[in-house]
Design an enzyme around this catalytic site. Structure first.
Site, PDB file in Angstrom:
ATOM      1  CG  ASP A   1       2.867 -53.162  14.283  1.00 30.20           C
ATOM      2  OD1 ASP A   1       2.324 -53.648  14.816  1.00 30.20           O
ATOM      3  OD2 ASP A   1       4.185 -53.252  14.733  1.00 30.20           O
TER       4      ASP A   1
ATOM      5  CD1 TRP B   1      -0.016 -56.272  17.049  1.00 32.36           C
ATOM      6  CD2 TRP B   1      -1.208 -54.776  17.945  1.00 32.36           C
ATOM      7  NE1 TRP B   1       0.537 -54.924  16.930  1.00 32.36           N
ATOM      8  CE2 TRP B   1      -0.257 -53.860  17.432  1.00 32.36           C
ATOM      9  CE3 TRP B   1      -2.307 -54.050  18.556  1.00 32.36           C
ATOM     10  CZ2 TRP B   1      -0.248 -52.692  17.256  1.00 32.36           C
ATOM     11  CZ3 TRP B   1      -2.100 -52.611  18.466  1.00 32.36           C
ATOM     12  CH2 TRP B   1      -1.080 -52.032  18.179  1.00 32.36           C
ATOM     13  N   GLY B   2      -3.748 -60.028  16.405  1.00 34.26           N
ATOM     14  CA  GLY B   2      -5.252 -60.903  16.570  1.00 34.26           C
ATOM     15  C   GLY B   2      -6.415 -59.997  16.947  1.00 34.26           C
TER      16      GLY B   2
ATOM     17  CD  GLU C   1     -11.601 -55.254  13.896  1.00 40.50           C
ATOM     18  OE1 GLU C   1     -12.609 -55.179  13.214  1.00 40.50           O
ATOM     19  OE2 GLU C   1     -10.827 -54.642  13.350  1.00 40.50           O
TER      20      GLU C   1
ATOM     21  CG  ASP D   1       4.536 -56.704  20.018  1.00 40.85           C
ATOM     22  OD1 ASP D   1       3.851 -57.133  19.019  1.00 40.85           O
ATOM     23  OD2 ASP D   1       4.993 -55.809  20.233  1.00 40.85           O
TER      24      ASP D   1
END
Length: 336
Positions: free
Chosen positions: A118, A152-153, A155, A173
Site C-alpha cells: 500500500d 492508488w494509480g 504518478e 479505493d
C-alpha cells in the site's frame, strides 16, 4: 484469483476467520474455478522486535502467520499478506519503508506467496523510488512472491510499473456502490494498453456480495472486472454468501474471459449519452437511447410494467425498445 479480507472485514480479522475462509475456499468449489489465493489485508501486524522483524498481533493471531500459510498450502491454496511502502500501514500498523529486505526475508521464511503493498504514510517520497526497493528485496529471497503494487494509480503508475510489479492499482479505493464501481472501471480503462501477460491493471478488489448493489449490478461489476483482465479477488464473506452471489462468482464463462491466455484487456470503444426531450409528434422516428442521470422530472421517472414494457410516470408512455408493445411511443431526440 482469490479472496481478500479488507472490503468486508477491515481490521476485524483473526485466526479463526482466516482458517474458516481457507476451509470454505477449498470445500465450496471456489478453488476449482480458480480462486487459489487467500490474502490477509491490514491489521495482522502489531510491532517490530529488537531485530526489526515484523511481529503479528498476538491477540488476533496467537499462533502467528506461518501456521496459517502452511494450512492454506495443505489445501492447495496460496497465501498473501499486506504491507505498506510507508512508515505505517493505512491502519497505523508498522510499514515496510526502510525495512524492505527484512520484511521480504520474513515473508519468504513464512512461505508467503503474495504481497499487497500500500501507499500510506509515504513521507512524500515518490512511488518510483519506494516501490522498486521492495521489488529488489523480493528478488533476493528464495521463495517467489507475487508483487501487487497499491499506490492508488499515482504518478501514472501503469506506464512504468511493468518493470516493478506483477499488478498495480490504477485507481483509488472502491466503495460498494454502483457509482463508485462505474467510476473505478472508467478510470482503469484508459490504461488498457499497459496490461498484458505478467503485468495487470488492478481496479481494486471485488465488492460482489457485500450488499451495496443489486444482483444485476453485481453481475455487471463482475463482468466488467473480468473483461478488464483485472485480478478477481473476492471481497465478501464467503462463509455466509448466498447461492445467488456464489453463482455470480463461479460463472465459468465469465471467468474464462478473465483468464484467457492472450491476456489482452478489454476496453470501451464507443460511448454516447442522449438526453430525454418530451415530444408529442408520434410520426417522428425515435432516436437511440442510453440511460443517463435523471433530473427528477416526472417524464424522466420510469418503471417496469407487467407486459414487459418500460414506461414513464407522465402519461404512461412507453420507451420504444424490444418487448415494448404499447402503441403510444415516447419519442426521444438528442439535446440541442
Amino acid at each position: 484469483m482469490g479472496w481478500n479480507s479488507w472490503n468486508k472485514f477491515g481490521c476485524n480479522i483473526n485466526e479463526k476467520l482466516i482458517m474458516d475462509t481457507i476451509d470454505t475456499l477449498y470445500e465450496s468449489g471456489l478453488i476449482d474455478v480458480g480462486y487459489n489465493y487467500i490474502n490477509l489485508d491490514d491489521c495482522w501486524q502489531i510491532s517490530r522486535d529488537e531485530n526489526g522483524v515484523i511481529v503479528p498481533d498476538p491477540e488476533r493471531f496467537p499462533n502467528g502467520i506461518k501456521p496459517l500459510v502452511e494450512y492454506a498450502h495443505s489445501k492447495g491454496l496460496k497465501f498473501g499478506l499486506y504491507s505498506d511502502a510507508g512508515t505505517k500501514t493505512c491502519a497505523g500498523r508498522p510499514g515496510s519503508l526502510g525495512y524492505e529486505e527484512i520484511d521480504a526475508q520474513t515473508y519468504s521464511d513464512w512461505g508467503v506467496d503474495y504481497i499487497k503493498y500500500d501507499n500510506c504514510y509515504n513521507e512524500g517520497i515518490s512511488s518510483k523510488e519506494r516501490y522498486p526497493k521492495m521489488r529488489d528485496a523480493l528478488k533476493k529471497v528464495e521463495h517467489p512472491i507475487f508483487y501487487s503494487m497499491c499506490n492508488w494509480g499515482e504518478e501514472d503508475v501503469a506506464t512504468w510499473a511493468s518493470d516493478v510489479g506483477n499488478s498495480w492499482r490504477t485507481t483509488g479505493d472502491i466503495i460498494d456502490h454502483w457509482k463508485s464501481m462505474i467510476k473505478i472501471i472508467e478510470d482503469n480503462d484508459k490504461w488498457y494498453k499497459y496490461a498484458g501477460q505478467g503485468g495487470w491493471n488492478d481496479p481494486d478488489m471485488l465488492e460482489v456480495g457485500n450488499g451495496g448493489m443489486t444482483l444485476e449490478e453485481y453481475k455487471t461489476h463482475f463482468s466488467l472486472w473480468a473483461i478488464s483482465k483485472a485480478p478477481l479477488l473476492i471481497g465478501c464473506d464467503i462463509n455466509t454468501m448466498t447461492k445467488e452471489i456464489y453463482d455470480i462468482l463461479t460463472n465459468k464463462e465469465v471467468i474464462a474471459i478473465n483468464q484467457d491466455s492472450l491476456g489482452k484487456q478489454g476496453r470501451k470503444v464507443w460511448s454516447k449519452t442522449f438526453k430525454y426531450v418530451k415530444k408529442t409528434d408520434l410520426s417522428a422516428d425515435p432516436t437511440p437511447l442510453e440511460i443517463s442521470e435523471c433530473d427528477g422530472r416526472d417524464e424522466q421517472k420510469w418503471y417496469f410494467k407487467e407486459d414487459g414494457s418500460i414506461r414513464n410516470e407522465e402519461g404512461d408512455l412507453c420507451i420504444e425498445i424490444p418487448g415494448c408493445k404499447n402503441e403510444r411511443i415516447v419519442q426521444l431526440s438528442t439535446a440541442p
